[in-house]
Structure formats: C-alpha cells, structure tokens
Enzyme design. Sequence first.
Site, PDB file in Angstrom:
ATOM      1  N   GLN A  97       0.781  -1.246   0.000  1.00 29.59           N
ATOM      2  CA  GLN A  97       0.000   0.000   0.000  1.00 29.59           C
ATOM      3  C   GLN A  97       0.812   1.296   0.000  1.00 29.59           C
ATOM      4  O   GLN A  97       0.495   2.223  -0.758  1.00 29.59           O
ATOM      5  CB  GLN A  97      -0.951   0.021   1.212  1.00 29.59           C
ATOM      6  CG  GLN A  97      -1.875   1.214   1.199  1.00 29.59           C
ATOM      7  CD  GLN A  97      -2.785   1.349   2.404  1.00 29.59           C
ATOM      8  OE1 GLN A  97      -3.267   2.416   2.704  1.00 29.59           O
ATOM      9  NE2 GLN A  97      -3.040   0.267   3.118  1.00 29.59           N
ATOM     10  N   GLU A 143       1.264  -1.186   8.259  1.00 30.53           N
ATOM     11  CA  GLU A 143       0.472  -0.046   8.720  1.00 30.53           C
ATOM     12  C   GLU A 143       0.364   0.080  10.253  1.00 30.53           C
ATOM     13  O   GLU A 143       0.733   1.085  10.838  1.00 30.53           O
ATOM     14  CB  GLU A 143      -0.941  -0.159   8.119  1.00 30.53           C
ATOM     15  CG  GLU A 143      -1.958   0.825   8.659  1.00 30.53           C
ATOM     16  CD  GLU A 143      -1.688   2.262   8.231  1.00 30.53           C
ATOM     17  OE1 GLU A 143      -1.428   2.484   7.044  1.00 30.53           O
ATOM     18  OE2 GLU A 143      -1.745   3.153   9.090  1.00 30.53           O
ATOM     19  N   ASP A 200       0.646   3.899   5.927  1.00 27.84           N
ATOM     20  CA  ASP A 200       0.890   3.550   4.523  1.00 27.84           C
ATOM     21  C   ASP A 200       0.600   4.714   3.584  1.00 27.84           C
ATOM     22  O   ASP A 200       1.486   5.271   2.960  1.00 27.84           O
ATOM     23  CB  ASP A 200      -0.006   2.368   4.117  1.00 27.84           C
ATOM     24  CG  ASP A 200       0.563   1.044   4.603  1.00 27.84           C
ATOM     25  OD1 ASP A 200       1.775   0.977   4.847  1.00 27.84           O
ATOM     26  OD2 ASP A 200      -0.204   0.083   4.726  1.00 27.84           O
ATOM     27  N   GLY A 249      -7.976  20.594  21.114  1.00 32.57           N
ATOM     28  CA  GLY A 249      -7.466  21.891  20.663  1.00 32.57           C
ATOM     29  C   GLY A 249      -8.177  23.020  21.395  1.00 32.57           C
ATOM     30  O   GLY A 249      -8.796  22.818  22.440  1.00 32.57           O
ATOM     31  N   GLY A 250      -8.106  24.197  20.822  1.00 25.80           N
ATOM     32  CA  GLY A 250      -8.670  25.378  21.472  1.00 25.80           C
ATOM     33  C   GLY A 250     -10.190  25.417  21.457  1.00 25.80           C
ATOM     34  O   GLY A 250     -10.797  26.168  22.211  1.00 25.80           O
TER      35      GLY A 250
HETATM   36  N1  CAO Z   1      11.831 -10.100  -9.216  1.00 23.81           N
HETATM   37  C1  CAO Z   1      12.521 -10.844  -8.344  1.00 23.81           C
HETATM   38  N2  CAO Z   1      12.499 -10.665  -7.011  1.00 23.81           N
HETATM   39  C2  CAO Z   1      11.719  -9.674  -6.538  1.00 23.81           C
HETATM   40  C3  CAO Z   1      10.955  -8.856  -7.401  1.00 23.81           C
HETATM   41  C4  CAO Z   1      11.029  -9.086  -8.796  1.00 23.81           C
HETATM   42  N3  CAO Z   1      10.358  -8.373  -9.675  1.00 23.81           N
HETATM   43  N4  CAO Z   1      10.288  -7.969  -6.635  1.00 23.81           N
HETATM   44  C5  CAO Z   1      10.598  -8.233  -5.355  1.00 23.81           C
HETATM   45  N5  CAO Z   1      11.454  -9.258  -5.295  1.00 23.81           N
HETATM   46  C6  CAO Z   1      12.056  -9.839  -4.100  1.00 23.81           C
HETATM   47  C7  CAO Z   1      12.880  -8.869  -3.280  1.00 23.81           C
HETATM   48  O1  CAO Z   1      14.127  -8.665  -3.895  1.00 23.81           O
HETATM   49  C8  CAO Z   1      12.963  -9.606  -1.956  1.00 23.81           C
HETATM   50  O2  CAO Z   1      13.958 -10.592  -2.044  1.00 23.81           O
HETATM   51  P1  CAO Z   1      15.075 -10.854  -0.893  1.00 23.81           P
HETATM   52  O3  CAO Z   1      14.337 -10.887   0.408  1.00 23.81           O
HETATM   53  O4  CAO Z   1      15.657 -12.187  -1.276  1.00 23.81           O
HETATM   54  O5  CAO Z   1      16.048  -9.756  -0.959  1.00 23.81           O
HETATM   55  C9  CAO Z   1      11.635 -10.355  -1.905  1.00 23.81           C
HETATM   56  O6  CAO Z   1      11.036 -10.230  -3.198  1.00 23.81           O
HETATM   57  C10 CAO Z   1      10.640  -9.903  -0.877  1.00 23.81           C
HETATM   58  O7  CAO Z   1      10.599  -8.481  -0.776  1.00 23.81           O
HETATM   59  P2  CAO Z   1      10.128  -7.812   0.596  1.00 23.81           P
HETATM   60  O8  CAO Z   1      11.000  -8.339   1.690  1.00 23.81           O
HETATM   61  O9  CAO Z   1      10.066  -6.364   0.418  1.00 23.81           O
HETATM   62  O10 CAO Z   1       8.634  -8.378   0.748  1.00 23.81           O
HETATM   63  P3  CAO Z   1       7.924  -9.020   2.015  1.00 23.81           P
HETATM   64  O11 CAO Z   1       6.595  -9.468   1.504  1.00 23.81           O
HETATM   65  O12 CAO Z   1       8.734 -10.027   2.713  1.00 23.81           O
HETATM   66  O13 CAO Z   1       7.731  -7.786   3.028  1.00 23.81           O
HETATM   67  C11 CAO Z   1       6.957  -5.595   3.631  1.00 23.81           C
HETATM   68  C12 CAO Z   1       6.717  -6.861   2.797  1.00 23.81           C
HETATM   69  C13 CAO Z   1       5.917  -4.579   3.252  1.00 23.81           C
HETATM   70  C14 CAO Z   1       6.828  -5.933   5.125  1.00 23.81           C
HETATM   71  C15 CAO Z   1       8.376  -5.048   3.345  1.00 23.81           C
HETATM   72  O14 CAO Z   1       8.508  -4.880   1.962  1.00 23.81           O
HETATM   73  C16 CAO Z   1       8.674  -3.724   4.037  1.00 23.81           C
HETATM   74  O15 CAO Z   1       8.903  -3.662   5.239  1.00 23.81           O
HETATM   75  N6  CAO Z   1       8.704  -2.650   3.270  1.00 23.81           N
HETATM   76  C17 CAO Z   1       9.065  -1.315   3.753  1.00 23.81           C
HETATM   77  C18 CAO Z   1       7.984  -0.718   4.584  1.00 23.81           C
HETATM   78  C19 CAO Z   1       6.661  -0.659   3.865  1.00 23.81           C
HETATM   79  O16 CAO Z   1       6.523  -0.147   2.787  1.00 23.81           O
HETATM   80  N7  CAO Z   1       5.640  -1.161   4.543  1.00 23.81           N
HETATM   81  C20 CAO Z   1       4.266  -0.907   4.126  1.00 23.81           C
HETATM   82  C21 CAO Z   1       3.713  -2.007   3.397  1.00 23.81           C
HETATM   83  S1  CAO Z   1       2.010  -1.707   3.130  1.00 23.81           S
HETATM   84  O17 CAO Z   1       1.300  -2.086   4.572  1.00 23.81           O
END
Ligand code: CAO
Length: 415
Positions: A16, A138, A167, A246-247
């Site tokens: 998101q 979030e 988010d 607030g005020g």
């Molecule tokens: N091709 C190949 N690999 C890909 C890819 C693509 N097109 N797109 C993503 N990937 C891979 C990434 O490189 C990552 O690989 P590694 O872990 O091996 O380096 C893997 O997919 C997973 O990515 P991620 O760790 O970002 O995803 P997740 O689902 O495990 O975590 C989230 C999700 C949201 C917790 C994490 O991305 C995060 O903390 N993001 C930053 C904060 C944020 O935006 N949070 C809000 C999310 S909305 O509520």
Amino acid sequence: MKALEGVKILDFTHVQSGPTCTQLLAWLGADCIKVERPGTGDATRGQLRDIPDVDSLYFTMLNHNKRAITLNTKSESGKEVLERLVKTCDVLVENFAPGALDRMGFSWERIQELNPRMIMASVKGFGPGPYEDCKVYENVAQCTGGSASTTGFFDGPPLVTAAQIGDSGTGLHLALGIVAALFQREQTGRGQKVLAAMQDSVLNLCRVKLRDHQRIQRGPLNEYSLAGKGVDLGDTTPRAGNDSGGGQPGWILKCKGWEHDANAYVYFITQAAVWGNICDLVGKPDWKTAPGYASPPERLDKISDIFDAIEEWTKTKTKFEVMELCNPLNIPCGPVLSMKELADEPALRETGTVVEVDHPERGKYLTVGCPIKMSDSEVEVLRSPLLGEHTDEILKDVLGYADEEIASLRASKAI
Ligand code: CAO
C-alpha cells in the site's frame, strides 16, 4: 497537458504505502511503469479477493493509471532490463524490506553510476537507528509513530485508527519529496535519494500530540475533558476519546436513531465565537450569561456536562438535521458518515472524489479518485493494469527491444 507529463517513474512498489505514492504521481501525469515479479506480481493482487482469480479491490484501488511489466529482477537478463529502465527513467520508487534492493544489485551507488539524474525514493518502516532493518506494516507504524498511544479512551487500550496514516500517509509524504527533488534537479542536474520513514510520517501527523506531551510537563491539559473532571492524566499525552484537544472543545454526540444506527452521531464543536448561537439553539439561553459558562476558560471544567446537555438536543434530530440547523448559525459540526453514505453521495461523484471505474475482469467498481484538484492538470482515473499487461509495449517503446529479444527474455522466464 498534465503537471508531471514527461516524467517516467520506475515503480518498484508493492502493497500500500509505495503504490499510493506512485498512483498520485500517475494521476498528476507521470508515466508510471510498475515492475512486478512474473507469475505472482504485487502480493495484493491476490489478497482479500472478492471475486475468484480477479485482481482484488485492494490492488485495483491502489494502482490506477499505471502500466505494468513483469520482470524477474533476480535473473541476469532481468537485471539487464532493469538497468535499462534505471537509465531511462527519472524516478525509482520502492518500498521493499530494508536491504532488498542492495541484495538485488541495485544499491544507491550503483543507481547513481547508471543514471546520475535518477531520483531514488524509498518508503521504509524506520529511518536510520535501532529499528532500521525491520519490516513494517500499517499498524506497526501507527503504534511506533505515536498514534496508537494517543487514540482511544483514557481507560481503554491503545487503538489503531482506520485512516491509513502509516501507509497512505507515508506515500503522500514521499510523493511530495519526489516532486521537490524533480524541481531541485532542474537547477542541479542531479538526482538524489528521498526517504520517507513510516514512523516519521505518523509522528508528523501526530505533531499536535507531541505538542501536548510538552504542555503536560507544565500543567494539566485543561482542554481535555477528563482534566476538567479532575482526573490525573499522567505525564504524557493521554488517550482522549473524542476530545478535539485543541482550542475549540468538541465531542461526538448521539443523534436521533442512535439506538439502531451505528452511525447516527455528529461531531459537535462548541466554538467560542458562536457560543451564543449554540446556547439559543439547544435551548440553554441562560448559559450565555450564567457565571461559569460565559467564557471558554470558565466552561472547561464542565465541558462534559455541557456536551451531555447538547446531546439531549441532538438526540431529538437526525445527524443531517443537526447539520442543517447548525450551518446557518456558523456552528462547526459534521455528521459521522458511513462508507455506504460516502459511496452514494452525489457531490463526491460530481467532483471525481468517488469514481466508478470499469475493469475488464471484475466489471465496474468504485474507487477514490485524486483528492488533489488542479485547474490546469485534470485527472482521469484509469483502471489498474493486469499483471504484465504492458510488458511488450514497454520493452519495445520505452527500451527499444526487438521482437526476437523479447521472445528470448520470455523463453528465459525473465519476463
Ligand atoms: N523479481 C525478483 N524478485 C523480486 C521482485 C522481482 N520483480 N520484486 C521483489 N522481489 C524480491 C525482493 O528482492 C525480496 O527478495 P530478498 O528478500 O531475497 O532480498 C523479496 O522479493 C521480498 O521483498 P520484501 O521483503 O520487500 O517483501 P515481504 O513481503 O517479505 O515484506 C513488507 C513486505 C511490506 C513488510 C516489506 O517490503 C517492508 O517492510 N517494506 C518497507 C515498509 C513498507 O513499505 N511497509 C508498508 C507495506 S504496506 O502495509
């Protein structure tokens, strides 16, 4: 012509926070190229599905006006395509877990080598510090950014809020950073790194609560209704129910039908400037001059009782009747509107804030359009792309790949 026409965004976002940022930029006219993993794509395509095998509303409502390419950025040929995208685009937006982009081989240093004009914009859960390596969603951001500790009732547990301040709030902050960096690049010719941390964004939105934390060190927070009742609120900003804090004191009051309608309530503000009007309206004209009622500071220690009395009046009217009676008297108030009421509100349809969009697989659905209205950059909300819908188009038109090269990428499962 749109405000951001000509700006190319390499949209490496998911879930998101990042997608809300790039969707805004796309609405403002940027060409937004969403890169997703072949086969699965953004996890939200498949989450909370209301129709089997069709992109979820979660995904469709966050990814309008974008083009979509599938790319396995961990394969060698996929990396080559990504490199060419980095060289071509103006902005890379990502919200991977900390370190994911480096592991992919696209550190900030590498990106600068490939394209010194590139603006690299990231959402992360936390800025540099003890939690910088943590993944965040979030509600974690709401808890760590000060929102949860200040939301809810004094004698209840901390509460998360429905507004997606972690988010979508962070996405908004990031979008502003990107637009400012594009503006600065006009002068410097250089890109830069833009970071919006979810904790920071939530805290920014809770700015007034940090204000109150400092005020409480110097004395009671008299504008909080419990303080008026003599309750010791402790040494930091408390949860204050529906107090405005607030005020201008305010509270949510029951309206006619509250017994069976969960949203038959109105937010009512006893603005000092119209105190006389309020007294007349709710049948308490003597409050205008009565000792202890005439001025705002005098009323603070009985503000709960005052709202109880006003509620006896609001309970005799619907929330819309309260609004109709208060508005001409300049009394600020607002009905508690349900999602159903908002979805059906004709005025919101007319301004494009609520929009009906047609999708080839799900049919018509409602979405929230662009909340920013610009007189010279009109927004047309276009449906979200299917997974990989524009892969060939982007490879050919943006990157200049030939048909045989695309076939070879497909054979190697890079796209
Ligand atoms: N091709 C190949 N690999 C890909 C890819 C693509 N097109 N797109 C993503 N990937 C891979 C990434 O490189 C990552 O690989 P590694 O872990 O091996 O380096 C893997 O997919 C997973 O990515 P991620 O760790 O970002 O995803 P997740 O689902 O495990 O975590 C989230 C999700 C949201 C917790 C994490 O991305 C995060 O903390 N993001 C930053 C904060 C944020 O935006 N949070 C809000 C999310 S909305 O509520």
